[in-house]
Motif scaffolding. Structure first.
Motif, PDB file in Angstrom:
ATOM      1  N   HIS A 172     -30.568  70.391 -53.991  1.00  0.00           N
ATOM      2  CA  HIS A 172     -30.780  70.409 -52.549  1.00  0.00           C
ATOM      3  C   HIS A 172     -31.528  71.692 -52.223  1.00  0.00           C
ATOM      4  CE1 HIS A 172     -27.633  67.390 -50.831  1.00  0.00           C
ATOM      5  NE2 HIS A 172     -28.331  66.881 -51.823  1.00  0.00           N
ATOM      6  N   ALA A 173     -32.778  71.561 -51.835  1.00  0.00           N
ATOM      7  CA  ALA A 173     -33.597  72.724 -51.495  1.00  0.00           C
ATOM      8  C   ALA A 173     -33.961  72.645 -50.019  1.00  0.00           C
ATOM      9  CB  ALA A 173     -34.846  72.769 -52.349  1.00  0.00           C
ATOM     10  N   THR A 174     -33.623  73.683 -49.265  1.00  0.00           N
ATOM     11  CA  THR A 174     -33.971  73.726 -47.851  1.00  0.00           C
ATOM     12  C   THR A 174     -35.119  74.700 -47.633  1.00  0.00           C
ATOM     13  OG1 THR A 174     -32.321  75.446 -47.395  1.00  0.00           O
ATOM     14  CG2 THR A 174     -31.617  73.158 -47.155  1.00  0.00           C
ATOM     15  N   PHE A 175     -35.981  74.358 -46.682  1.00  0.00           N
ATOM     16  CA  PHE A 175     -37.174  75.160 -46.403  1.00  0.00           C
ATOM     17  C   PHE A 175     -37.346  75.288 -44.894  1.00  0.00           C
ATOM     18  CE2 PHE A 175     -37.820  72.754 -50.295  1.00  0.00           C
ATOM     19  CZ  PHE A 175     -38.234  73.721 -51.194  1.00  0.00           C
ATOM     20  N   ALA A 176     -38.219  76.211 -44.519  1.00  0.00           N
ATOM     21  CA  ALA A 176     -38.620  76.283 -43.114  1.00  0.00           C
ATOM     22  C   ALA A 176     -39.402  75.024 -42.779  1.00  0.00           C
ATOM     23  CB  ALA A 176     -39.462  77.529 -42.875  1.00  0.00           C
ATOM     24  N   SER A 177     -39.426  74.672 -41.513  1.00  0.00           N
ATOM     25  CA  SER A 177     -40.110  73.456 -41.082  1.00  0.00           C
ATOM     26  C   SER A 177     -41.570  73.464 -41.534  1.00  0.00           C
ATOM     27  CB  SER A 177     -40.042  73.330 -39.552  1.00  0.00           C
ATOM     28  OG  SER A 177     -40.664  72.139 -39.122  1.00  0.00           O
ATOM     29  N   GLY A 178     -41.993  72.394 -42.213  1.00  0.00           N
ATOM     30  CA  GLY A 178     -43.368  72.268 -42.684  1.00  0.00           C
ATOM     31  C   GLY A 178     -43.566  72.681 -44.132  1.00  0.00           C
ATOM     32  N   GLU A 179     -42.609  73.396 -44.732  1.00  0.00           N
ATOM     33  CA  GLU A 179     -42.758  73.842 -46.121  1.00  0.00           C
ATOM     34  C   GLU A 179     -42.394  72.749 -47.125  1.00  0.00           C
ATOM     35  OE1 GLU A 179     -41.943  78.677 -45.780  1.00  0.00           O
ATOM     36  OE2 GLU A 179     -40.342  77.354 -46.497  1.00  0.00           O
ATOM     37  N   GLY A 180     -41.707  71.716 -46.661  1.00  0.00           N
ATOM     38  CA  GLY A 180     -41.281  70.662 -47.561  1.00  0.00           C
ATOM     39  C   GLY A 180     -42.432  69.969 -48.262  1.00  0.00           C
ATOM     40  N   TYR A 186     -37.113  61.766 -55.734  1.00  0.00           N
ATOM     41  CA  TYR A 186     -36.911  62.796 -54.723  1.00  0.00           C
ATOM     42  C   TYR A 186     -36.977  62.190 -53.331  1.00  0.00           C
ATOM     43  CZ  TYR A 186     -41.964  62.845 -53.782  1.00  0.00           C
ATOM     44  OH  TYR A 186     -43.248  62.498 -53.426  1.00  0.00           O
ATOM     45  N   LYS A 187     -36.454  62.932 -52.363  1.00  0.00           N
ATOM     46  CA  LYS A 187     -36.460  62.499 -50.970  1.00  0.00           C
ATOM     47  C   LYS A 187     -36.651  63.716 -50.090  1.00  0.00           C
ATOM     48  CE  LYS A 187     -35.687  59.644 -47.469  1.00  0.00           C
ATOM     49  NZ  LYS A 187     -36.591  58.510 -47.166  1.00  0.00           N
ATOM     50  N   LEU A 188     -37.647  63.683 -49.225  1.00  0.00           N
ATOM     51  CA  LEU A 188     -37.920  64.783 -48.302  1.00  0.00           C
ATOM     52  C   LEU A 188     -37.497  64.368 -46.891  1.00  0.00           C
ATOM     53  CD1 LEU A 188     -39.142  67.549 -47.619  1.00  0.00           C
ATOM     54  CD2 LEU A 188     -41.359  66.395 -47.315  1.00  0.00           C
ATOM     55  N   ILE A 189     -36.646  65.184 -46.291  1.00  0.00           N
ATOM     56  CA  ILE A 189     -36.210  64.957 -44.916  1.00  0.00           C
ATOM     57  C   ILE A 189     -36.745  66.108 -44.069  1.00  0.00           C
ATOM     58  CG2 ILE A 189     -34.217  64.672 -43.382  1.00  0.00           C
ATOM     59  CD1 ILE A 189     -32.607  63.788 -45.838  1.00  0.00           C
ATOM     60  N   GLU A 190     -37.640  65.791 -43.139  1.00  0.00           N
ATOM     61  CA  GLU A 190     -38.298  66.811 -42.321  1.00  0.00           C
ATOM     62  C   GLU A 190     -37.697  66.833 -40.916  1.00  0.00           C
ATOM     63  OE1 GLU A 190     -42.792  67.215 -43.575  1.00  0.00           O
ATOM     64  OE2 GLU A 190     -42.313  65.089 -43.295  1.00  0.00           O
ATOM     65  N   SER A 191     -37.608  68.038 -40.351  1.00  0.00           N
ATOM     66  CA  SER A 191     -37.130  68.191 -38.980  1.00  0.00           C
ATOM     67  C   SER A 191     -37.655  69.506 -38.420  1.00  0.00           C
ATOM     68  CB  SER A 191     -35.602  68.164 -38.928  1.00  0.00           C
ATOM     69  OG  SER A 191     -35.071  69.330 -39.518  1.00  0.00           O
ATOM     70  N   ASP A 192     -37.494  69.664 -37.119  1.00  0.00           N
ATOM     71  CA  ASP A 192     -37.964  70.886 -36.477  1.00  0.00           C
ATOM     72  C   ASP A 192     -37.142  72.102 -36.886  1.00  0.00           C
ATOM     73  OD1 ASP A 192     -39.894  69.420 -35.163  1.00  0.00           O
ATOM     74  OD2 ASP A 192     -38.657  69.108 -33.360  1.00  0.00           O
TER      75      ASP A 192
END
Length: 414
Positions: free
Chosen positions: A5-13, A30-36
């Motif tokens: 589980h890797a978390t990033f700032a919005s847009g870095e995914g 893999y699965k990318l979940i994007e949010s503000d």
């Protein structure tokens, strides 16, 4: 399989996805979940790809100093894979980061380590003094001894000198506590004697060295497959050094040089053998350092293997001598004593004083006290029993010290 589980700032995914796709990661893994508020990248990884992915992610993104980023690794208890054949073809191994975390957790000189070492040392010292094997085994499970040694081996294989130093400091802390507690209890408890539990650790043999090698290999294999492996409990017992450390302390309190030297030989032999076995298993199971540690690790592994191998070989010399004395030279004497106890010890109040074995001349001399009325039949019977066990070429000689039983009558005056 392991899950990241890797978390990033919005847009870095998207950048992270591009990175793992360049490494051959398929969309289904893999699965990318994007949010503000930030991006979450979930990666399902086969074991042999974990280290590569983590290295690349850590090289691209700073997970330590950026509050918007984090990196977590999970090992699921149950896996129902989409492609079972693909999973079966890969090497099942814990992630390097998981193993490093295990090493860091078990090499920290913390209050927990000191407390566990102190409690284990107290239990094992008392168990040794009262010759209670279950108590000694219980102390082995508690003692934080295997973890620091494993941490040292992991530091060597990964070229991490800091981790190596931490493991060594933690192990020496446990040694200091155990030896000190053993010495204290040896002093404050009256009439402490060299019993069977202490004698076993005073006379180390080559099988003890082989046990340490096997235990180290089993421990390393269990760790690299699963750091929470239940087999580690058995390894901790088989490779336990806390009773040996306490034995040194008890030997110091008794002023018994043989006890100190013998237990020290056993401690050094087990320590070097464990370290050597763990390093070899980690190395051949494919535990690799990060690329910037590769050069340091290569040199460190080579030097460590040379030093440890030479140390083990040197230690085999005194251990071989003790092994010969214990298992070969003294074996006939043990057999004679056993035959005597079983067949002769209770007859007509006889008492064995000593046994002398002369292997070259094949003579066995038994010195014993015996009643004057003892029939020669008993001596012939004992001779036959000894020859049946050791061979007919042995010549059995008895040196009998006659005794006389006196039962005085005492009159009581009215």
């Amino acid at each position: 399989m392991q899950i990241i589980h890797a978390t990033f700032a919005s847009g870095e995914g998207e950048e992270a996805v591009e990175l793992i796709e360049n490494l051959g990661m398929e969309v289904e893994d893999y699965k990318l979940i994007e949010s503000d508020s930030g991006d979450l990248l979930i990666i399902n990884l086969l074991y042999d790809k974990v280290d590569i992915i983590i290295d690349k992610l850590k090289g691209k993104f700073d997970f330590t100093n950026n509050v918007h980023r984090s990196l977590m690794i999970f090992t699921p208890d149950t896996i129902i894979p989409r492609n079972k054949e693909k999973v079966d073809q890969e090497s099942y191994r814990s992630a390097r980061e998981t193993i490093i975390n295990y090493a860091r957790d078990n090499s920290e000189v913390s209050l927990q380590l000191i407390f566990l070492a102190l409690v284990a040392a107290i239990i094992t010292s008392l168990g040794l003094i009262i010759n209670n094997t279950p108590v000694i085994v219980g102390s082995m499970i508690i003692a934080p001894v295997f973890g620091p040694i494993a941490a040292m081996a992991i530091g060597i294989v990964l070229g991490d000198l800091k981790l190596l130093g931490r493991g060594f400091l933690a192990e020496m802390t446990v040694v200091g506590i155990a030896v000190s507690v053993g010495a204290i209890f040896g002093l404050i408890i009256p009439n402490v004697a060299v019993n069977h539990a202490l004698k076993v650790r005073m006379l180390p043999t080559l099988p003890d060295l082989l046990i340490a090698l096997a235990a180290g290999g089993a421990g390393a294999y269990s760790l690299i497959k699963n750091v929470k492996s239940q087999q580690l409990v058995g390894v901790v017992i088989a490779a336990a050094l806390i009773p040996v450390m306490a034995t040194i302390g008890i030997g110091i309190s008794l002023g018994n040089l043989n006890l100190i030297v013998g237990a020290t030989l056993l401690l050094l032999g087990n320590f070097f053998a464990l370290l050597l076995a763990i390093i070899l298993v980690f190395y051949y199971q494919g535990l690799k350092p990060q690329w910037w540690y590769a050069s340091t690790a290569k040199k460190l592994i080579k030097r460590s293997l040379i030093i440890l191998t030479v140390s083990v070989i040197i230690l085999t010399l005194p251990l071989s001598a003790i092994t010969y004395q214990q298992m070969i030279k003294e074996k006939p004497e043990d057999i004679v004593r056993k035959v005597y106890r079983q067949q002769f010890s209770d007859q007509l109040e006889n008492r064995l004083v000593s046994i002398e074995i002369k292997p070259k001349s094949k003579e066995i001399l038994l010195v014993l006290y015996s009643s004057q009325e003892t029939s020669s039949t008993y001596f012939k019977f004992l001779t036959n029993e000894i020859k049946n066990k050791l061979g007919t070429d042995y010549n059995v000689i008895f040196e009998v010290i006659p005794t006389k039983i006196i039962r005085p009558t005492v009159s009581i005056e009215q």
